[in-house]
Design a protein around this motif. Structure first.
Motif, PDB file in Angstrom:
ATOM      1  N   ALA A  56      56.998   6.144 105.443  1.00  0.00           N
ATOM      2  CA  ALA A  56      56.925   6.077 103.983  1.00  0.00           C
ATOM      3  C   ALA A  56      58.299   5.786 103.374  1.00  0.00           C
ATOM      4  CB  ALA A  56      56.360   7.380 103.421  1.00  0.00           C
ATOM      5  N   LYS A  57      59.331   6.379 103.948  1.00  0.00           N
ATOM      6  CA  LYS A  57      60.680   6.121 103.425  1.00  0.00           C
ATOM      7  C   LYS A  57      61.064   4.660 103.632  1.00  0.00           C
ATOM      8  CE  LYS A  57      65.252   7.913 102.984  1.00  0.00           C
ATOM      9  NZ  LYS A  57      66.203   8.924 103.322  1.00  0.00           N
ATOM     10  N   HIS A  58      60.613   4.069 104.728  1.00  0.00           N
ATOM     11  CA  HIS A  58      60.857   2.654 104.981  1.00  0.00           C
ATOM     12  C   HIS A  58      60.252   1.806 103.855  1.00  0.00           C
ATOM     13  CE1 HIS A  58      61.032  -1.218 107.018  1.00  0.00           C
ATOM     14  NE2 HIS A  58      59.740  -1.342 106.800  1.00  0.00           N
ATOM     15  N   TYR A  59      59.041   2.135 103.441  1.00  0.00           N
ATOM     16  CA  TYR A  59      58.369   1.369 102.396  1.00  0.00           C
ATOM     17  C   TYR A  59      58.882   1.691 101.000  1.00  0.00           C
ATOM     18  CZ  TYR A  59      54.873  -0.287 105.706  1.00  0.00           C
ATOM     19  OH  TYR A  59      54.242  -0.893 106.758  1.00  0.00           O
TER      20      TYR A  59
ATOM     21  N   GLN B  46      52.349  13.481 102.266  1.00  0.00           N
ATOM     22  CA  GLN B  46      51.386  14.525 101.908  1.00  0.00           C
ATOM     23  C   GLN B  46      50.035  13.921 101.544  1.00  0.00           C
ATOM     24  OE1 GLN B  46      52.915  17.234  98.958  1.00  0.00           O
ATOM     25  NE2 GLN B  46      54.738  17.676 100.170  1.00  0.00           N
ATOM     26  N   GLU B  47      50.050  12.844 100.766  1.00  0.00           N
ATOM     27  CA  GLU B  47      48.797  12.182 100.398  1.00  0.00           C
ATOM     28  C   GLU B  47      48.082  11.648 101.638  1.00  0.00           C
ATOM     29  OE1 GLU B  47      45.654  10.710  98.148  1.00  0.00           O
ATOM     30  OE2 GLU B  47      47.226  12.119  97.569  1.00  0.00           O
ATOM     31  N   THR B  48      48.838  11.119 102.578  1.00  0.00           N
ATOM     32  CA  THR B  48      48.254  10.631 103.826  1.00  0.00           C
ATOM     33  C   THR B  48      47.563  11.760 104.574  1.00  0.00           C
ATOM     34  OG1 THR B  48      49.888   8.871 104.010  1.00  0.00           O
ATOM     35  CG2 THR B  48      48.774   9.532 106.047  1.00  0.00           C
ATOM     36  N   LEU B  49      48.224  12.897 104.693  1.00  0.00           N
ATOM     37  CA  LEU B  49      47.638  14.029 105.404  1.00  0.00           C
ATOM     38  C   LEU B  49      46.400  14.566 104.693  1.00  0.00           C
ATOM     39  CD1 LEU B  49      50.892  15.816 106.577  1.00  0.00           C
ATOM     40  CD2 LEU B  49      49.241  14.574 108.000  1.00  0.00           C
TER      41      LEU B  49
ATOM     42  N   ARG C 174      46.269   9.052 114.921  1.00  0.00           N
ATOM     43  CA  ARG C 174      47.597   8.431 114.789  1.00  0.00           C
ATOM     44  C   ARG C 174      47.480   7.019 114.232  1.00  0.00           C
ATOM     45  NH1 ARG C 174      48.302  11.340 119.566  1.00  0.00           N
ATOM     46  NH2 ARG C 174      47.737   9.564 120.876  1.00  0.00           N
ATOM     47  N   ASN C 175      46.506   6.267 114.725  1.00  0.00           N
ATOM     48  CA  ASN C 175      46.309   4.911 114.228  1.00  0.00           C
ATOM     49  C   ASN C 175      45.917   4.904 112.754  1.00  0.00           C
ATOM     50  OD1 ASN C 175      46.863   3.934 116.791  1.00  0.00           O
ATOM     51  ND2 ASN C 175      44.717   3.748 117.359  1.00  0.00           N
ATOM     52  N   MET C 176      44.988   5.777 112.408  1.00  0.00           N
ATOM     53  CA  MET C 176      44.569   5.869 111.009  1.00  0.00           C
ATOM     54  C   MET C 176      45.723   6.316 110.121  1.00  0.00           C
ATOM     55  SD  MET C 176      40.777   7.581 111.034  1.00  0.00           S
ATOM     56  CE  MET C 176      40.721   7.647 109.245  1.00  0.00           C
ATOM     57  N   ALA C 177      46.512   7.260 110.601  1.00  0.00           N
ATOM     58  CA  ALA C 177      47.627   7.786 109.813  1.00  0.00           C
ATOM     59  C   ALA C 177      48.613   6.683 109.455  1.00  0.00           C
ATOM     60  CB  ALA C 177      48.340   8.898 110.576  1.00  0.00           C
ATOM     61  N   SER C 178      48.888   5.820 110.391  1.00  0.00           N
ATOM     62  CA  SER C 178      49.825   4.731 110.141  1.00  0.00           C
ATOM     63  C   SER C 178      49.307   3.786 109.065  1.00  0.00           C
ATOM     64  CB  SER C 178      50.076   3.973 111.447  1.00  0.00           C
ATOM     65  OG  SER C 178      51.033   2.972 111.251  1.00  0.00           O
ATOM     66  N   VAL C 179      48.044   3.420 109.157  1.00  0.00           N
ATOM     67  CA  VAL C 179      47.446   2.511 108.174  1.00  0.00           C
ATOM     68  C   VAL C 179      47.354   3.178 106.807  1.00  0.00           C
ATOM     69  CG1 VAL C 179      45.337   1.253 107.565  1.00  0.00           C
ATOM     70  CG2 VAL C 179      46.186   1.200 109.914  1.00  0.00           C
ATOM     71  N   VAL C 180      46.897   4.419 106.783  1.00  0.00           N
ATOM     72  CA  VAL C 180      46.756   5.136 105.512  1.00  0.00           C
ATOM     73  C   VAL C 180      48.123   5.323 104.859  1.00  0.00           C
ATOM     74  CG1 VAL C 180      46.092   7.339 104.457  1.00  0.00           C
ATOM     75  CG2 VAL C 180      44.603   6.270 106.151  1.00  0.00           C
ATOM     76  N   CYS C 181      49.126   5.684 105.635  1.00  0.00           N
ATOM     77  CA  CYS C 181      50.469   5.891 105.084  1.00  0.00           C
ATOM     78  C   CYS C 181      51.012   4.598 104.486  1.00  0.00           C
ATOM     79  CB  CYS C 181      51.408   6.429 106.159  1.00  0.00           C
ATOM     80  SG  CYS C 181      53.031   6.886 105.523  1.00  0.00           S
ATOM     81  N   LYS C 182      50.808   3.496 105.171  1.00  0.00           N
ATOM     82  CA  LYS C 182      51.258   2.208 104.634  1.00  0.00           C
ATOM     83  C   LYS C 182      50.569   1.918 103.306  1.00  0.00           C
ATOM     84  CE  LYS C 182      49.768  -1.989 105.685  1.00  0.00           C
ATOM     85  NZ  LYS C 182      49.400  -3.171 106.434  1.00  0.00           N
ATOM     86  N   ASN C 183      49.264   2.095 103.262  1.00  0.00           N
ATOM     87  CA  ASN C 183      48.516   1.813 102.035  1.00  0.00           C
ATOM     88  C   ASN C 183      48.900   2.748 100.895  1.00  0.00           C
ATOM     89  OD1 ASN C 183      47.184  -0.302 103.276  1.00  0.00           O
ATOM     90  ND2 ASN C 183      45.420   0.928 103.834  1.00  0.00           N
ATOM     91  N   VAL C 184      49.049   4.026 101.199  1.00  0.00           N
ATOM     92  CA  VAL C 184      49.457   4.996 100.173  1.00  0.00           C
ATOM     93  C   VAL C 184      50.853   4.641  99.653  1.00  0.00           C
ATOM     94  CG1 VAL C 184      50.143   7.406  99.805  1.00  0.00           C
ATOM     95  CG2 VAL C 184      47.987   6.878 100.951  1.00  0.00           C
ATOM     96  N   SER C 185      51.760   4.306 100.561  1.00  0.00           N
ATOM     97  CA  SER C 185      53.127   3.945 100.162  1.00  0.00           C
ATOM     98  C   SER C 185      53.138   2.715  99.268  1.00  0.00           C
ATOM     99  CB  SER C 185      53.993   3.686 101.397  1.00  0.00           C
ATOM    100  OG  SER C 185      54.116   4.852 102.162  1.00  0.00           O
ATOM    101  N   LEU C 186      52.355   1.725  99.640  1.00  0.00           N
ATOM    102  CA  LEU C 186      52.289   0.516  98.818  1.00  0.00           C
ATOM    103  C   LEU C 186      51.673   0.805  97.454  1.00  0.00           C
ATOM    104  CD1 LEU C 186      51.317  -2.112 101.531  1.00  0.00           C
ATOM    105  CD2 LEU C 186      53.562  -1.730 100.496  1.00  0.00           C
TER     106      LEU C 186
END
Length: 82
Positions: A21-24, A36-39, A56-68
């Motif tokens: 998330a910090k990367h995005y 937190q929103e991802t979790l 783990r796979n879902m977390a990565s996709v969800v985190c990217k989408n939430v961050s965007l």
């Protein structure tokens, strides 16, 4: 996915989610919100997550989408401030 398995995996994923998330987003506070929103979203979907690998796979996709989504929201807020 069992509750204890979810909790254990979520604890392991948290630092990765914060980093992603910090990367995005570029700042720690927004990254914390995204993680937190991802979790929360993963928790709501836990009955449909068969195992830790899928989580783990879902977390990565969800985190990217939430961050965007957060990034777009901030951009819109800043645009309306001027």
């Amino acid at each position: 996915m069992e509750i204890q398995e979810f909790i254990t995996e979520a604890e392991h994923l948290r630092s990765h989610l914060l980093s992603q998330a910090k990367h995005y987003l570029g700042d720690a506070d927004s990254a914390e919100d995204a993680a937190q929103e991802t979790l929360v979203r993963l928790w709501l979907a836990k009955d449909r997550i068969p195992d830790a690998t899928k989580m783990r796979n879902m977390a990565s996709v969800v985190c990217k989408n939430v961050s965007l989504n957060i990034s777009v929201s901030y951009t819109h807020l800043r645009a309306h401030e001027t």
